[in-house]
Design an enzyme around this catalytic site. Sequence first.
Site, PDB file in Angstrom:
ATOM      1  N   SER A 162       0.836  -1.210   0.000  1.00 62.20           N
ATOM      2  CA  SER A 162       0.000   0.000   0.000  1.00 62.20           C
ATOM      3  C   SER A 162       0.865   1.251   0.000  1.00 62.20           C
ATOM      4  CB  SER A 162      -0.925   0.022   1.235  1.00 62.20           C
ATOM      5  OG  SER A 162      -0.165   0.132   2.427  1.00 62.20           O
ATOM      6  N   ILE A 194       3.145   4.404  -0.346  1.00 60.80           N
ATOM      7  CA  ILE A 194       4.379   4.694  -1.070  1.00 60.80           C
ATOM      8  C   ILE A 194       5.021   3.415  -1.589  1.00 60.80           C
ATOM      9  CG2 ILE A 194       6.737   5.567  -0.799  1.00 60.80           C
ATOM     10  CD1 ILE A 194       5.546   7.650   1.178  1.00 60.80           C
ATOM     11  N   SER A 199      11.328  10.445   7.038  1.00 60.47           N
ATOM     12  CA  SER A 199      10.151  11.306   7.195  1.00 60.47           C
ATOM     13  C   SER A 199      10.629  12.689   7.599  1.00 60.47           C
ATOM     14  CB  SER A 199       9.215  10.752   8.268  1.00 60.47           C
ATOM     15  OG  SER A 199       8.211  11.690   8.610  1.00 60.47           O
ATOM     16  N   TYR A 226       7.867   8.250  16.916  1.00 59.76           N
ATOM     17  CA  TYR A 226       7.967   8.168  15.463  1.00 59.76           C
ATOM     18  C   TYR A 226       9.076   9.084  14.954  1.00 59.76           C
ATOM     19  CZ  TYR A 226       6.476   8.419  10.553  1.00 59.76           C
ATOM     20  OH  TYR A 226       6.426   8.372   9.174  1.00 59.76           O
TER      21      TYR A 226
END
Length: 247
Positions: free
Chosen positions: A16, A18, A137, A150
């Site tokens: 799913s 990217i 990220s 994260y």
Amino acid sequence: MGRLNGKVAIITGGNSGIGFATARKFHEEGASVVISARNKQLLDSAAKELGEDILAIQGDITQVNDVQNVVNQVVAQFGRIDIVFANAGLGEFTDFPTADGNHYDEIFDVNVKGVVSVIQTAMPYLKSGASIVINGSISGLTGFQRLHAYSASKGAVCALTRSLAAELAGSNIRVNAISPGLIDTPIHVKMGVFGKDIRENAEKSIPLKRIGTSQEVANVVSFLASDEASYMTGTNIVVDGGLTEIQ
């Protein structure tokens, strides 16, 4: 002839978002593509949509035996690995005062230790000219409330990218990272990033005034994986519509 013609690529979390978009892009560019993910049903569905010649192998990157099984099957079928896209990731909003060690373990097991496991296991089969791309990220580059675990994990893999690039340069194996911003992906939906108010506020704050697409990130990954990026290693390309670079 695509720019990845003849190359063999492994994509973790390829069912799913990217990962899926990158699998499709790699396939269009001529690569033999192997996708891996934990959920077999979603993985098989993704492979069916991508095409019959996509190899899908179920595996959890937090489980060493699963990772080894994926790599063994790839090598058995293709004899080598040219591209590793360490994409699989996990994110969750949590209040820092109440976050416990289990929360950090869960995030780091996937986002850091899982990435390390995939790369280490694939390394014996990576030859000169191979490319590793790690999905980071912008959360690893700047601060966001309630994303401490994260953000810390993504900051770690950005640092890992630089260290591995230095270590593998002598073998002519390139290691680069991408740092996506707000991208329309299932992980962001799961995290609750795209509630109506949040989406509208985000679009206002992004210089390009819109949320990015998985395909736009996949285009960058494909470039880094290709020989067109043959003089690039240790880099981290930010794909965020200007959010972190333009104030």
